[in-house]
Design an enzyme around this catalytic site. Structure first.
Site: not given
Ligand code: NI
Length: 163
Positions: A46, A51, A88-89, A130-131, A134
Site C-alpha cells: 500500500g 508518502q 511502513c515504507l 494503515h493507508e 496516512h
Molecule cells: Ni505506511
C-alpha cells in the site's frame, strides 16, 4: 510512469492531514500510476500520497488480491481485533506489533470519482486502516506505546545510516 521518491519519517508532510481529491482527471490517473509503480518498486502492499510528498487523501493498494485506488477514503465500520506485525515504507519497514480491527469496511472514490465500498479482513483490513491513517497524517508508530515507538524510530534511524 515514474518511480517517485518515498518520503520518510520525520518529514512534516507525513504528519499533515491530506487535502481532499476534487479533480478526477488525467493527472490524477497519472499520479496513481506513479504511486503503483513506486509501491511495487519498494515491494510494498500500500502507498498513500503523503508518502511521495503530496498532502492529499489518496492511496493505492495491492494486498492479498485486493487491488484498488482509494480517493477520499473513510473507514465506515470495523469489527473485531487483530494483533500482528505492521511496517511502513516511510519508516524503513521496521516492523512492530500493532493492534487493529480484524475487519474493516472502506468507502472511497475510484480514479473516475465514483464512490464504492469494499470490505476486507486480516492483513488487507490492516492495509485499509494503515493507508487511511496516512491520509489523516498518522503513522502506525503513532499507535504504539511511547517506548516501543521510540525503539522503532531508533532502529529506523540506525538502518538509514547504513544505506
Ligand atoms: Ni505506511
Amino acid at each position: 510512469m515514474a518511480i517517485r521518491k518515498i518520503t520518510e519519517f520525520p518529514e512534516p508532510v507525513l504528519a499533515k492531514v491530506g487535502e481532499p481529491i476534487t479533480e478526477f482527471d488525467e493527472s490524477l490517473a497519472e499520479l496513481c500510476e506513479d504511486m503503483f509503480a513506486t509501491m511495487y518498486d519498494a515491494e510494498g502492499v500500500g502507498l498513500a500520497a503523503p508518502q511521495i510528498g503530496i498532502s492529499k487523501r489518496l492511496f493505492v493498494m495491492d494486498c492479498e488480491g485486493l487491488k484498488l485506488i482509494a480517493a477520499n477514503p473513510v473507514i465506515v465500520s470495523s469489527e473485531g481485533v487483530q494483533s500482528g506485525h505492521e511496517g511502513c515504507l516511510s519508516v524503513g519497514k521496521v516492523p512492530a506489533v500493532v493492534e487493529r480491527p480484524m475487519k474493516a469496511r472502506l468507502k472511497a472514490q475510484d480514479v473516475n470519482g465514483n464512490w464504492f465500498e469494499a470490505e476486507a479482513e486480516g492483513y488487507a483490513a490492516r492495509c485499509f486502516l494503515h493507508e487511511t491513517d496516512h491520509c489523516d497524517g498518522k503513522l502506525f508508530i503513532d499507535r504504539l506505546p511511547k517506548l516501543r515507538r521510540e525503539m522503532v524510530i531508533r532502529r529506523f534511524q540506525k538502518e538509514k545510516r547504513w544505506r
